[in-house]
Motif scaffolding. Structure first.
Motif, mmCIF file in Angstrom:
data_model
loop_
_atom_site.group_PDB
_atom_site.id
_atom_site.type_symbol
_atom_site.label_atom_id
_atom_site.label_comp_id
_atom_site.label_asym_id
_atom_site.label_seq_id
_atom_site.Cartn_x
_atom_site.Cartn_y
_atom_site.Cartn_z
ATOM 1 N N GLN A 64 118.216 -53.975 35.486
ATOM 2 C CA GLN A 64 117.943 -55.453 35.370
ATOM 3 C C GLN A 64 116.592 -55.439 34.817
ATOM 4 N N PRO A 65 116.433 -55.387 33.838
ATOM 5 C CA PRO A 65 115.044 -55.705 33.032
ATOM 6 C C PRO A 65 114.360 -56.786 33.198
ATOM 7 N N LYS A 66 113.051 -57.016 33.179
ATOM 8 C CA LYS A 66 112.233 -58.095 33.024
ATOM 9 C C LYS A 66 112.553 -58.824 31.777
ATOM 10 N N ARG A 67 112.479 -60.111 32.044
ATOM 11 C CA ARG A 67 112.791 -60.911 30.551
ATOM 12 C C ARG A 67 111.853 -61.978 30.576
ATOM 13 N N ASP A 68 110.706 -61.775 30.960
ATOM 14 C CA ASP A 68 109.638 -62.838 31.172
ATOM 15 C C ASP A 68 109.149 -63.008 29.532
ATOM 16 N N HIS A 69 109.098 -62.557 28.609
ATOM 17 C CA HIS A 69 108.768 -62.655 27.382
ATOM 18 C C HIS A 69 109.956 -63.187 26.366
ATOM 19 N N VAL A 70 111.043 -63.600 26.997
ATOM 20 C CA VAL A 70 112.154 -63.798 26.130
ATOM 21 C C VAL A 70 112.052 -65.674 26.300
ATOM 22 N N LEU A 71 112.175 -66.175 25.244
ATOM 23 C CA LEU A 71 112.330 -67.456 25.254
ATOM 24 C C LEU A 71 113.905 -68.057 24.735
ATOM 25 N N HIS A 72 114.478 -69.140 25.332
ATOM 26 C CA HIS A 72 115.517 -69.641 24.895
ATOM 27 C C HIS A 72 115.095 -70.920 23.876
ATOM 28 N N VAL A 73 115.603 -70.803 22.486
ATOM 29 C CA VAL A 73 115.108 -71.610 21.974
ATOM 30 C C VAL A 73 116.249 -72.436 21.230
ATOM 31 N N THR A 74 116.205 -73.738 21.111
ATOM 32 C CA THR A 74 117.237 -74.573 20.523
ATOM 33 C C THR A 74 116.321 -75.299 19.267
ATOM 34 N N PHE A 75 117.369 -75.542 18.122
ATOM 35 C CA PHE A 75 116.838 -76.089 16.694
ATOM 36 C C PHE A 75 117.899 -76.666 15.848
ATOM 37 N N PRO A 76 117.777 -77.375 14.728
ATOM 38 C CA PRO A 76 118.523 -77.886 13.977
ATOM 39 C C PRO A 76 119.315 -76.757 13.323
ATOM 40 N N LYS A 77 120.598 -77.097 13.152
ATOM 41 C CA LYS A 77 121.473 -75.837 12.720
ATOM 42 C C LYS A 77 121.397 -75.556 11.420
ATOM 43 N N GLU A 78 120.348 -76.048 10.623
ATOM 44 C CA GLU A 78 120.040 -75.776 9.033
ATOM 45 C C GLU A 78 119.192 -74.333 9.231
ATOM 46 N N TRP A 79 118.507 -74.061 10.493
ATOM 47 C CA TRP A 79 117.448 -73.178 10.608
ATOM 48 C C TRP A 79 118.096 -71.515 10.263
ATOM 49 N N LYS A 80 117.170 -71.038 9.752
ATOM 50 C CA LYS A 80 117.424 -69.460 9.473
ATOM 51 C C LYS A 80 116.668 -68.666 10.282
ATOM 52 N N THR A 81 116.750 -67.265 10.349
ATOM 53 C CA THR A 81 115.729 -66.477 11.072
ATOM 54 C C THR A 81 114.316 -66.563 10.525
ATOM 55 N N SER A 82 114.268 -66.889 9.188
ATOM 56 C CA SER A 82 113.046 -66.810 8.528
ATOM 57 C C SER A 82 112.274 -68.008 9.329
ATOM 58 N N ASP A 83 113.005 -69.308 9.561
ATOM 59 C CA ASP A 83 112.230 -70.425 10.219
ATOM 60 C C ASP A 83 111.640 -70.031 11.427
ATOM 61 N N LEU A 84 112.584 -69.164 12.331
ATOM 62 C CA LEU A 84 111.936 -68.777 13.547
ATOM 63 C C LEU A 84 110.799 -68.033 13.380
ATOM 64 N N TYR A 85 110.914 -66.823 12.269
ATOM 65 C CA TYR A 85 109.628 -65.869 12.179
ATOM 66 C C TYR A 85 108.299 -66.862 11.949
ATOM 67 N N GLN A 86 108.672 -67.869 10.864
ATOM 68 C CA GLN A 86 107.524 -68.596 10.664
ATOM 69 C C GLN A 86 107.001 -69.309 11.872
ATOM 70 N N LEU A 87 107.632 -69.907 12.542
ATOM 71 C CA LEU A 87 107.188 -70.740 13.767
ATOM 72 C C LEU A 87 106.513 -69.847 14.829
ATOM 73 N N PHE A 88 107.077 -68.797 14.829
ATOM 74 C CA PHE A 88 106.210 -67.702 15.793
ATOM 75 C C PHE A 88 105.337 -66.766 15.205
ATOM 76 N N SER A 89 104.901 -67.144 13.814
ATOM 77 C CA SER A 89 104.124 -66.191 13.020
ATOM 78 C C SER A 89 102.864 -65.849 13.808
ATOM 79 N N ALA A 90 102.424 -66.701 14.585
ATOM 80 C CA ALA A 90 101.016 -66.558 15.366
ATOM 81 C C ALA A 90 101.132 -65.446 16.312
#
Lengths: 519, 519
Positions: B446-472
């Motif tokens: 049962q690993p810790k999953r404190d650093h894991v976010l559950h994200v919802t977004f428009p269905k047009e999004w691709k992985t690259s959009d998520l990388y961009q969003l979280f680029s910081a």
């Protein structure tokens, strides 16, 4: 002629030509299964209406794969008074053509597979070398993908080296890089103005391609430059990365564009694959013959056009939207007057044998030059190409027989003769007792069903129990609906008087019976 | 050794012997498809719990057919200090064995079929010559059918000539035939008393067999006579039909009965077919090795035992009810200390190559007399027998490597060694980020999953959009759940402060994020 993925393209024009020159076509399909339903009786009840049968087949039979398609074209040679036939046996498989293409799943029914295996069916040819296909929607999507790629390329220089993400999200240029990028854009503007220079190496930088493109776009400078990817140069101990911008000669660009478009069109054609043969059949307007062809027609539409519509649409729009202008089912023909009385067994193999004997005669049919001939003596039944061939032979024999009723009698009745029109567009219904066909040109027959009882009983019952129960009524016919109900038709309608039935059975069961008056 | 329906029975004892004498077994399966789900991401999310993964595979992967099963047995020869291996490559197909046997339907996924086709897989061997099998319930039903037939036969003379309806409904004897039938029964009683006569011809009559039998039964006269069917004799211009009753010699009856039972048993064994090999593996108690074997184990249970149970039952009752006593997954082994640090790529082909180099060494393995040897240089990957063989080699290399830590070091570590026990009964989980295996002997990690976010977004999004969003946030890992949601794991848990994320994207979208604390 055997046609697989390897020789499909080379022979496609032969196929087109054969269809175009023909007087009529015969088709046949082999499937990976027949019924996905709970049982065969659930699929084919003897008192199904045509609508019910269509719905059942639509629900329980379309997940199978049509993986062999036989096409046999027949052209009449008036001088030699014989038919010239060309037979094609296509192997078909939905091989995915790229990563984003549909990954088709299909069901196999072990009894059907085992049956075909016993006939020597070559599964390796299907799975290793089957011709791919797309339905209309898949073709549209693929075309759209190509169009989108092309319009992107046209709109923003040859963007092929830029990551596909670049255009997804409007680009915000980081503050600290604005200056650098603006300088780059100026350099590019200079390059385009200056006739001497052909290309430009940017200062060492990584990425930023999308930001640069974004700015150039804003200045309406889509063309005529190419961002030529990143090159690496060795600098002392490390590699430095440069982006190269080069001018594009307009003629060269056009030539490349055309090359690319031609390649794309070819890829698209390859992906549409076998569907092109079906489109050619549909567009030819030729008479299409099949034996017991309802499932073949349904599968063809489902696999190469679109998911099956409801029965009304299927019935009345088959011609305008889908398949062909005229269909003829030889099993229905053989089951109809004047053939009904002289043909006992209408299975394809038996029909073909019967039609070699009086009052029928074997037609004169030869295979065209370069096409293999089939020998009807050494039966190759259940190879689709052979079955299509035999179906064509049966049609010719029966059509010619109709000519014997004319005065003066005619030996040859063509596929355009008025004599065969009564058989057009009526698809045979298997094991339906009193409605021989699904009518594609109008309402179906509506037989009287006064002598048919709907009977419910315990699930342990077998057909024999029903025979015993109705033993006083002479011959009966039982059509199972499910485990606990069936239609029972009595031979003499006048016998039906509910309540007078004597149940001599010791089961303490409840029998519910009612008359079925309408189909 | 290639085993198909043709040579299965002849080689079954060889298979049994190989299993029995072995130190351990390696297995591998090839399937007609992998995922019937909406998409691969739906099947394998990186933050699936072991239970979720099991449920997904159960739901989306069990309609495919396991149609090739590789078994490789390894026996250590202490004198020669080498392993002797016997490799079997079984082709499997649920060929219906009679009209009432299950007509199995299975799904094929075109990408999987295409993949196997490219490896030269022989589909004809599967479909034309695959070994049949039954699961436990089907075997039970078939056994019951045989038992029922036998008890009928024992109970009422050799009833094989009597219509199967006869026993279904109690017989009522028509009034006008009572006299005739009673006379017949008397004749039969006389025949049985009288030692001289061996048989008796009844007066010409048709049918009535069930009525006669019924009456004899009532008199407890089941044996020892045989109603020997109806014979016809020519009488002037017509044929007359006689029923013949003959006495049955008790010894002859027993001999025939035994013959019949032996034949039935053989038919039953033939129908159980390949399942007998699986039963033998299960009953052997040997260590069973596989590479990434969760799907293999699940398919084996589903196809040869019973529909898969829920995960708790699967986890804790695998041993007592089903498959084997000990499993070992080489992919999990290679991903665990001390191998994790020195093995980069755990795919079977790469692992096999890596284990030939230091600090590992290739094990000495020879094929047994009469068994073909595989050449690891000319790879035959994705033939199940070969993959099982390679899996066994990998296990031996890794097990022996563990011996180098002992003092004094040991070159050979047996399958019974305590050193490999930590790897028992843990099945590797593909593409799960933080839970390496499904534990068959206890609760999962049962690993810790404190650093894991559950994200919802428009269905047009691709992985690259998520990388961009979280680029910081530096490196992130994205695990798609469906079209509009994903798990995003940040590299540094301390960064997670919901609300501080700056969405630099121009989409006017709603982002819903929440922390995922428990797996």
């Amino acid at each position: 002629m055997e046609v697989t993925r390897s020789n499909f393209k080379d022979n496609l024009n032969k196929v087109y030509e054969a269809i175009e020159e023909s007087d009529f076509l015969a088709i046949d399909g082999e499937f990976s299964g027949i019924s996905d339903g709970p049982s065969v009786s659930a699929l084919t009840n003897g008192f199904d209406t045509p609508e019910e049968r269509y719905q059942k087949l639509k629900k329980h039979s379309m997940d199978f794969l049509l993986f062999q398609f036989g096409l046999c074209t027949f052209k009449y040679d008036h001088t030699e008074e014989k038919y010239i036939m060309k037979s094609f046996n296509f192997y078909i498989f939905p091989k995915p053509f790229n990563r984003s293409s549909p990954d088709v799943k299909f069901v196999c029914q072990s009894s059907s597979i085992d049956f075909l295996a016993n006939q020597g069916f070559d599964f390796n040819k299907v799975f290793r070398n089957g011709i791919p296909y797309l339905n209309q929607e898949e073709e549209r999507q693929l075309r759209e993908q190509y169009d989108e790629k092309r319009s992107q390329a046209n709109g923003a220089g040859s963007l092929s080296y830029i990551s596909p993400n670049a255009t997804k999200c409007p680009v915000t240029i980081p503050e600290d890089q604005k200056k650098f990028i603006e300088k780059v854009v100026e350099q590019i503007e200079d390059l385009l103005k200056n006739e001497e220079n052909e290309s430009l190496e940017l200062e060492p930088c990584t990425g930023l391609v999308s930001e640069i493109t974004h700015l150039l776009k804003k200045k309406n400078l889509f063309w005529p430059y190419r961002i030529g990817g990143v090159i690496k140069k060795k600098k002392l101990f490390t590699w430095e990365r440069y982006i190269v911008i080069s001018k594009v000669n307009e003629e060269e660009r056009k030539r490349r564009e055309q090359q690319k478009q031609a390649k794309e069109q070819e890829e698209l054609n390859d992906a549409v694959g076998f569907s092109r043969v079906i489109h050619a059949i549909a567009n030819s307007g030729k008479l299409v013959i099949g034996h017991n062809m309802l499932l073949d027609v349904m599968h063809t539409i489902h696999q190469f056009y679109c998911p099956l519509p409801d029965v009304t649409f299927f019935r009345f729009n088959l011609f305008s939207y889908y398949f062909v202008s005229r269909l003829l089912d030889t099993k229905l023909m053989a089951s109809t007057q004047p053939f009904k009385e002289i043909i006992n067994n209408t299975s394809l193999a038996e029909l073909e044998k019967r039609l070699k004997e009086v009052p029928f005669s074997s037609p004169k049919v030869e295979s065209a030059d370069g096409f293999p001939s089939y020998d009807t003596a050494s039966e190759q039944l259940h190879e689709a190409g052979y079955d299509a061939y035999i179906t064509g032979l049966c049609f010719i024999s029966m059509a010619n027989f109709l000519g014997s009723f004319l005065s003066p009698p005619k030996n040859h009745v063509s596929a355009r003769s008025k004599l065969i029109e009564p058989f057009f567009n009526k698809l045979f219904l298997m094991r339906v007792m009193d409605i021989p066909y699904l009518n594609l040109e109008g309402p179906d027959l509506q037989p009287k069903r006064d002598h048919v009882l709907h009977v419910t009983f315990p699930k342990e019952w077998k057909t024999s129990d029903l025979y015993q129960l109705f033993s006083a009524f002479g011959n009966i016919q039982v059509s199972w609906i499910d485990d606990t109900s069936a239609f029972v038709s009595l031979s003499k309608p006048e016998q039906v008087q509910i309540g007078n039935l004597n149940c001599s059975c010791a089961y303490s069961c409840v029998l519910i019976m009612c008359k079925v008056s309408r189909p």
